[in-house]
Scaffold this motif. Sequence first.
Motif, short mmCIF file in Angstrom:
data_model
loop_
_atom_site.label_atom_id
_atom_site.label_comp_id
_atom_site.label_asym_id
_atom_site.label_seq_id
_atom_site.Cartn_x
_atom_site.Cartn_y
_atom_site.Cartn_z
N GLU A 337 0.83 -1.21 0.00
CA GLU A 337 0.00 0.00 0.00
C GLU A 337 0.86 1.26 0.00
OE1 GLU A 337 -4.13 -1.15 2.37
OE2 GLU A 337 -2.46 -0.24 3.44
N LEU A 338 1.83 1.29 0.90
CA LEU A 338 2.65 2.49 1.05
C LEU A 338 3.50 2.75 -0.20
CD1 LEU A 338 3.82 1.99 4.75
CD2 LEU A 338 2.12 3.63 3.91
N LEU A 339 3.98 1.68 -0.84
CA LEU A 339 4.79 1.84 -2.04
C LEU A 339 4.00 2.44 -3.19
CD1 LEU A 339 6.85 -1.47 -1.95
CD2 LEU A 339 7.76 0.85 -1.72
N GLY A 340 2.66 2.27 -3.15
CA GLY A 340 1.82 2.87 -4.17
C GLY A 340 1.56 4.34 -3.95
N ILE A 341 2.02 4.89 -2.80
CA ILE A 341 1.74 6.28 -2.46
C ILE A 341 3.03 7.09 -2.28
CG2 ILE A 341 0.58 7.81 -0.81
CD1 ILE A 341 -1.20 5.42 -0.04
N TYR A 342 4.01 6.49 -1.59
CA TYR A 342 5.22 7.23 -1.22
C TYR A 342 6.45 6.63 -1.92
CZ TYR A 342 2.05 8.74 2.48
OH TYR A 342 0.97 9.23 3.16
N PRO A 343 7.55 7.39 -1.99
CA PRO A 343 8.78 6.87 -2.61
C PRO A 343 9.28 5.61 -1.90
CG PRO A 343 8.90 9.25 -2.33
CD PRO A 343 7.67 8.81 -1.60
N ALA A 344 9.82 4.70 -2.68
CA ALA A 344 10.26 3.40 -2.14
C ALA A 344 11.34 3.57 -1.09
CB ALA A 344 10.77 2.51 -3.28
N LYS A 345 12.23 4.55 -1.26
CA LYS A 345 13.31 4.76 -0.30
C LYS A 345 12.75 5.13 1.06
CE LYS A 345 17.62 5.19 0.93
NZ LYS A 345 18.51 4.03 1.02
N ASP A 346 11.71 5.98 1.08
CA ASP A 346 11.11 6.37 2.35
C ASP A 346 10.39 5.19 3.00
OD1 ASP A 346 11.26 9.56 2.52
OD2 ASP A 346 10.91 9.00 0.44
N VAL A 347 9.61 4.47 2.21
CA VAL A 347 8.83 3.36 2.75
C VAL A 347 9.75 2.29 3.33
CG1 VAL A 347 7.24 1.49 2.17
CG2 VAL A 347 6.88 3.77 1.21
N SER A 348 10.82 1.96 2.62
CA SER A 348 11.73 0.92 3.11
C SER A 348 12.41 1.35 4.41
CB SER A 348 12.77 0.57 2.04
OG SER A 348 13.57 1.69 1.73
N SER A 349 12.70 2.64 4.55
CA SER A 349 13.31 3.10 5.80
C SER A 349 12.31 3.05 6.94
CB SER A 349 13.86 4.52 5.62
OG SER A 349 12.81 5.47 5.49
N TRP A 350 11.03 3.32 6.68
CA TRP A 350 10.01 3.25 7.72
C TRP A 350 9.82 1.83 8.22
CZ3 TRP A 350 5.90 6.29 4.42
CH2 TRP A 350 6.32 7.62 4.29
N LEU A 351 9.82 0.87 7.28
CA LEU A 351 9.52 -0.51 7.65
C LEU A 351 10.77 -1.35 7.92
CD1 LEU A 351 6.41 -1.46 5.51
CD2 LEU A 351 6.58 -0.25 7.68
N GLY A 352 11.93 -0.77 7.72
CA GLY A 352 13.15 -1.44 8.16
C GLY A 352 13.69 -2.48 7.23
N ASN A 353 13.58 -2.26 5.92
CA ASN A 353 14.25 -3.15 4.97
C ASN A 353 14.80 -2.32 3.82
OD1 ASN A 353 11.91 -2.63 3.37
ND2 ASN A 353 10.89 -4.41 4.24
N SER A 354 15.61 -2.94 2.99
CA SER A 354 16.16 -2.23 1.84
C SER A 354 15.15 -2.26 0.70
CB SER A 354 17.47 -2.88 1.40
OG SER A 354 17.23 -4.19 0.93
N VAL A 355 15.35 -1.38 -0.28
CA VAL A 355 14.45 -1.35 -1.44
C VAL A 355 14.48 -2.68 -2.20
CG1 VAL A 355 13.96 -0.21 -3.63
CG2 VAL A 355 14.56 1.16 -1.63
N PRO A 356 15.66 -3.27 -2.47
CA PRO A 356 15.66 -4.58 -3.15
C PRO A 356 14.91 -5.65 -2.37
CG PRO A 356 17.85 -3.60 -3.25
CD PRO A 356 17.04 -2.75 -2.31
N VAL A 357 15.07 -5.68 -1.05
CA VAL A 357 14.34 -6.67 -0.24
C VAL A 357 12.85 -6.40 -0.30
CG1 VAL A 357 13.91 -7.44 2.13
CG2 VAL A 357 16.25 -7.22 1.29
N ALA A 358 12.46 -5.14 -0.25
CA ALA A 358 11.04 -4.79 -0.33
C ALA A 358 10.44 -5.28 -1.64
CB ALA A 358 10.86 -3.29 -0.18
N MET A 359 11.15 -5.08 -2.73
CA MET A 359 10.64 -5.48 -4.03
C MET A 359 10.61 -6.99 -4.21
SD MET A 359 9.66 -2.79 -5.44
CE MET A 359 9.80 -1.04 -5.11
N LYS A 360 11.58 -7.66 -3.60
CA LYS A 360 11.69 -9.11 -3.79
C LYS A 360 10.74 -9.89 -2.90
CE LYS A 360 15.11 -12.86 -3.80
NZ LYS A 360 16.55 -13.20 -3.61
N HIS A 361 10.56 -9.44 -1.66
CA HIS A 361 9.84 -10.26 -0.68
C HIS A 361 8.53 -9.66 -0.19
CE1 HIS A 361 13.13 -13.14 -0.26
NE2 HIS A 361 13.96 -12.12 -0.22
N TYR A 362 8.27 -8.38 -0.44
CA TYR A 362 7.09 -7.75 0.14
C TYR A 362 6.12 -7.17 -0.89
CZ TYR A 362 9.39 -8.23 4.65
OH TYR A 362 9.98 -8.75 5.77
#
Length: 471
Positions: A337-362
Amino acid sequence: MASIVNRPNRHRWVQFVDTNGKRQTLRLGKVTKKNAEEVARRIEILMSAKISGDSIDGSTSAWIRSLEGKIRDRLAKLGLVEPRAKRKLLGEFLDTYIEERTDVSQGTLDTYIKARKNLIDHFGREHRLETITKADATKWRVYLKTESNARDKDRKWIADSTARRRTGKAKQFFNAAVEQGLIDANPFKHLPSTVHANEKRQHFVDRGIIDDCIKAAPDAEWRAIIAMARYGGFRMPSECTTLKWSNIDFAAGRMTIHAPKTKRHRSGGRRMCPLFPELRPYLEDLYELAQPGDEFVIPWVKRASNLRTRFEAIIELTGHEQWPKLFQNLRASRETELLGIYPAKDVSSWLGNSVPVAMKHYAMARKEIFEAAALKPTGTMPEGASPPAKKSEAETEADAKQNPKQQATAASGADEQEQKKSPRNAGSLQENAARLHSEPSGMMGDTELESVTSTMSTKHSPRASLDDRGS
């Protein structure tokens, strides 16, 4: 060049000139001529490799590993092979390795213990470490995937991602054995261990379903737990257990989250996360119920708490079907949900993972986003073109007459979906929730769970502080 010297009583020697020009004699004892010739041939290969600096071939490496006693020690003394390390048994080596890893978290130790069990169940504790070959490792991998499941009674196989994780731990164990000089090469090195996301187990959990679960929750604590998982993107239960009231700044609208999983990262496992509007009311309600001096937001949630079983019971009360990876998919749904609204760099920092991990696993592809992309232009339309329009009622009715069977099937599916969205016992959710609340809190084992600012030392609440309340 090595030569064979025949001695009385079928004893044989192998003589050769070393790199210093000195004649050396290797006494083999009572052996066949064929065996003596093999030793002479291997010595010539070793001498050649030492002079040229090249590596030896695989068969010669295997021959060295098979050597025992004085022959191995003599070749080591001549500098042709590495000194023979103390032979260790598999069980002894694994126990020592795990005991010495005091630098890792308990969760990581648990993964070591599971991989150790798989290795010992297959090879046995008394299996000598250096005798495990590449072929043996391949057979272990087959066993691991097809017969190693000791948790589920209905199936012996384990998921491919689990097999890859256990294989990665086996590689880690035997890499350490190589570094310690216990073995010459890692027999598990060739096995695949990279973990890939399993899209079949990804599931976006709609807000309507979660809202039903929150309504069916037995108390404010459980409503907050569900909201933290779905609307806060918390790793459960690890990040829930560490959340303190001092980590929540209601006035500034932010939280400092401590993540045990990333504790050893550069961030120290701390990250700053917005206090999302969907989550705020449930934490505020819980704050009102907190007692003076309470430190933790959910004090009863520990690592062993049976969080999963209780949540499964809540889902059952709503009438919805349980989804795979119960808590992780809640976190993944929030990140999607958050990635559809905010920049990926910000979202990954909020949820505690890297952008590649977010894209691969979440991050998950959503059907409604796909459909919207076919209807809504992203910029100015070309001259003379117009965006696609939805079908009129007349066109829809004509389609229905053209293919009534297909329309009936679609309607049936829609009804079934609507039935899934509606609780079976919508009128009695609160009654069932009260009954669930009366049950004692259980204890739980492992859950499938998975960073970057300083901790907030004080909290600012829109309501009265704990210390100012009446005693």
